[in-house]
Scaffold this motif. Structure first.
Motif, PDB file in Angstrom:
ATOM      1  N   LEU A  43       0.734  -1.118   0.156  1.00 38.55           N
ATOM      2  CA  LEU A  43      -0.037  -0.083   0.108  1.00 38.55           C
ATOM      3  C   LEU A  43       0.996   1.225   0.114  1.00 38.55           C
ATOM      4  O   LEU A  43       0.619   2.273  -0.739  1.00 38.55           O
ATOM      5  N   TYR A  44       1.865   1.192   0.813  1.00 36.90           N
ATOM      6  CA  TYR A  44       2.405   2.591   0.879  1.00 36.90           C
ATOM      7  C   TYR A  44       3.291   3.064  -0.097  1.00 36.90           C
ATOM      8  O   TYR A  44       3.058   4.274  -0.569  1.00 36.90           O
ATOM      9  N   PRO A  45       4.130   2.251  -1.003  1.00 38.67           N
ATOM     10  CA  PRO A  45       4.557   2.549  -2.339  1.00 38.67           C
ATOM     11  C   PRO A  45       3.481   2.918  -3.238  1.00 38.67           C
ATOM     12  O   PRO A  45       3.836   3.884  -3.884  1.00 38.67           O
ATOM     13  N   ILE A  46       2.331   2.352  -3.262  1.00 40.72           N
ATOM     14  CA  ILE A  46       1.022   2.891  -4.057  1.00 40.72           C
ATOM     15  C   ILE A  46       0.675   4.447  -3.732  1.00 40.72           C
ATOM     16  O   ILE A  46       0.550   5.058  -4.533  1.00 40.72           O
ATOM     17  N   LEU A  47       0.368   4.408  -2.529  1.00 39.86           N
ATOM     18  CA  LEU A  47       0.088   5.981  -1.840  1.00 39.86           C
ATOM     19  C   LEU A  47       1.278   6.868  -2.434  1.00 39.86           C
ATOM     20  O   LEU A  47       0.742   8.164  -2.796  1.00 39.86           O
ATOM     21  N   LYS A  48       2.434   6.650  -2.179  1.00 39.74           N
ATOM     22  CA  LYS A  48       3.290   7.595  -2.562  1.00 39.74           C
ATOM     23  C   LYS A  48       3.559   8.051  -4.021  1.00 39.74           C
ATOM     24  O   LYS A  48       3.505   8.971  -4.494  1.00 39.74           O
ATOM     25  N   ARG A  49       3.486   6.807  -5.042  1.00 41.10           N
ATOM     26  CA  ARG A  49       3.236   7.152  -6.494  1.00 41.10           C
ATOM     27  C   ARG A  49       2.071   7.719  -6.567  1.00 41.10           C
ATOM     28  O   ARG A  49       2.280   8.781  -7.560  1.00 41.10           O
ATOM     29  N   LEU A  50       0.679   7.535  -6.105  1.00 36.29           N
ATOM     30  CA  LEU A  50      -0.415   8.131  -6.395  1.00 36.29           C
ATOM     31  C   LEU A  50      -0.149   9.890  -5.894  1.00 36.29           C
ATOM     32  O   LEU A  50      -0.663  10.674  -6.832  1.00 36.29           O
ATOM     33  N   GLU A  51       0.539   9.867  -4.933  1.00 38.16           N
ATOM     34  CA  GLU A  51       0.762  11.530  -4.623  1.00 38.16           C
ATOM     35  C   GLU A  51       1.524  11.923  -5.626  1.00 38.16           C
ATOM     36  O   GLU A  51       1.560  13.199  -5.914  1.00 38.16           O
ATOM     37  N   ALA A  52       2.648  11.300  -5.749  1.00 37.60           N
ATOM     38  CA  ALA A  52       3.669  11.846  -6.692  1.00 37.60           C
ATOM     39  C   ALA A  52       2.976  12.189  -8.222  1.00 37.60           C
ATOM     40  O   ALA A  52       3.498  13.175  -8.967  1.00 37.60           O
ATOM     41  N   ASN A  53       2.038  11.452  -8.484  1.00 38.80           N
ATOM     42  CA  ASN A  53       1.265  11.745  -9.828  1.00 38.80           C
ATOM     43  C   ASN A  53       0.115  12.725  -9.582  1.00 38.80           C
ATOM     44  O   ASN A  53      -0.464  13.057 -10.435  1.00 38.80           O
ATOM     45  N   GLY A  54      -0.090  13.250  -8.377  1.00 38.98           N
ATOM     46  CA  GLY A  54      -0.890  14.183  -8.131  1.00 38.98           C
ATOM     47  C   GLY A  54      -2.354  13.714  -7.984  1.00 38.98           C
ATOM     48  O   GLY A  54      -3.371  14.633  -7.916  1.00 38.98           O
ATOM     49  N   TYR A  55      -2.590  12.476  -7.945  1.00 40.79           N
ATOM     50  CA  TYR A  55      -3.827  11.852  -7.732  1.00 40.79           C
ATOM     51  C   TYR A  55      -4.392  11.841  -6.245  1.00 40.79           C
ATOM     52  O   TYR A  55      -5.608  11.759  -5.849  1.00 40.79           O
ATOM     53  N   VAL A  56      -3.540  12.105  -5.412  1.00 38.58           N
ATOM     54  CA  VAL A  56      -3.668  12.220  -3.798  1.00 38.58           C
ATOM     55  C   VAL A  56      -2.920  13.146  -3.323  1.00 38.58           C
ATOM     56  O   VAL A  56      -2.027  13.501  -3.584  1.00 38.58           O
ATOM     57  N   THR A  57      -3.303  13.872  -2.200  1.00 38.93           N
ATOM     58  CA  THR A  57      -2.473  14.778  -1.259  1.00 38.93           C
ATOM     59  C   THR A  57      -2.782  14.194   0.077  1.00 38.93           C
ATOM     60  O   THR A  57      -3.461  13.442   0.498  1.00 38.93           O
ATOM     61  N   THR A  58      -1.919  14.982   1.387  1.00 41.21           N
ATOM     62  CA  THR A  58      -1.843  14.308   2.488  1.00 41.21           C
ATOM     63  C   THR A  58      -1.840  15.541   3.590  1.00 41.21           C
ATOM     64  O   THR A  58      -1.441  16.485   3.097  1.00 41.21           O
ATOM     65  N   ASP A  59      -2.095  14.944   4.517  1.00 40.91           N
ATOM     66  CA  ASP A  59      -2.315  15.847   5.702  1.00 40.91           C
ATOM     67  C   ASP A  59      -2.114  14.935   6.936  1.00 40.91           C
ATOM     68  O   ASP A  59      -2.412  13.733   7.007  1.00 40.91           O
ATOM     69  N   THR A  60      -1.307  15.698   7.975  1.00 40.55           N
ATOM     70  CA  THR A  60      -1.183  14.859   9.253  1.00 40.55           C
ATOM     71  C   THR A  60      -2.175  15.613  10.161  1.00 40.55           C
ATOM     72  O   THR A  60      -2.393  16.618  10.259  1.00 40.55           O
ATOM     73  N   GLN A  61      -2.601  14.674  11.191  1.00 37.26           N
ATOM     74  CA  GLN A  61      -3.313  14.750  12.394  1.00 37.26           C
ATOM     75  C   GLN A  61      -3.291  13.795  13.377  1.00 37.26           C
ATOM     76  O   GLN A  61      -2.582  12.752  13.355  1.00 37.26           O
ATOM     77  N   GLU A  62      -3.199  14.709  14.708  1.00 34.99           N
ATOM     78  CA  GLU A  62      -2.989  13.837  15.821  1.00 34.99           C
ATOM     79  C   GLU A  62      -4.426  13.019  16.159  1.00 34.99           C
ATOM     80  O   GLU A  62      -5.384  13.483  15.930  1.00 34.99           O
ATOM     81  N   HIS A  63      -3.853  11.608  16.553  1.00 27.79           N
ATOM     82  CA  HIS A  63      -5.160  10.922  16.862  1.00 27.79           C
ATOM     83  C   HIS A  63      -4.661   9.984  17.852  1.00 27.79           C
ATOM     84  O   HIS A  63      -3.769   9.172  17.821  1.00 27.79           O
ATOM     85  N   GLY A  64      -5.226  10.148  19.207  1.00 27.47           N
ATOM     86  CA  GLY A  64      -4.892   9.173  20.369  1.00 27.47           C
ATOM     87  C   GLY A  64      -3.308   9.457  20.664  1.00 27.47           C
ATOM     88  O   GLY A  64      -2.749   8.354  21.100  1.00 27.47           O
TER      89      GLY A  64
END
Length: 103
Positions: A43-64
């Motif tokens: 999964l994580y390489p897929i997410l990285k590739r999707l982000e590099a291609n502009g298909y996803v963006t990310t944000d960090t949030q505190e949880h627990g």
């Protein structure tokens, strides 16, 4: 299933999960795994590739008390899903041809 075919399908499956709303790795794995097997190491390489291609963006949030990275689908990611669905008719014709059915 052929690795290359599975890779392309996993990309679109991940985008489909994110189309429902922002999500994080473990939750994405749970949702995608209901139709196709996926692990963290996949999964994580897929997410990285999707982000590099502009298909996803990310944000960090505190949880627990921990920082969790959330993924969001972009307009380009939605367009990728739309393109995949448009290709489906062609794929059905190819399968019919391979099975010896009239096309």
């Amino acid at each position: 299933m052929d690795i290359q075919r599975k890779k392309g399908l996993l990309d679109v499956c991940v985008l489909a999960v994110l189309r429902r709303g922002p999500s994080y790795g473990y939750k994405i794995i749970g949702e995608v795994s209901s139709c196709i097997e996926v692990s963290e190491s996949t999964l994580y390489p897929i997410l990285k590739r999707l982000e590099a291609n502009g298909y996803v963006t990310t944000d960090t949030q505190e949880h627990g008390g921990r920082i969790r990275r959330y993924f969001y689908i972009t307009d380009a990611g939605q367009e990728r899903i739309d393109a995949f669905l448009d290709e489906w008719d062609e794929v059905k014709r190819i399968y019919a041809f391979i099975k010896g059915e009239e096309v």
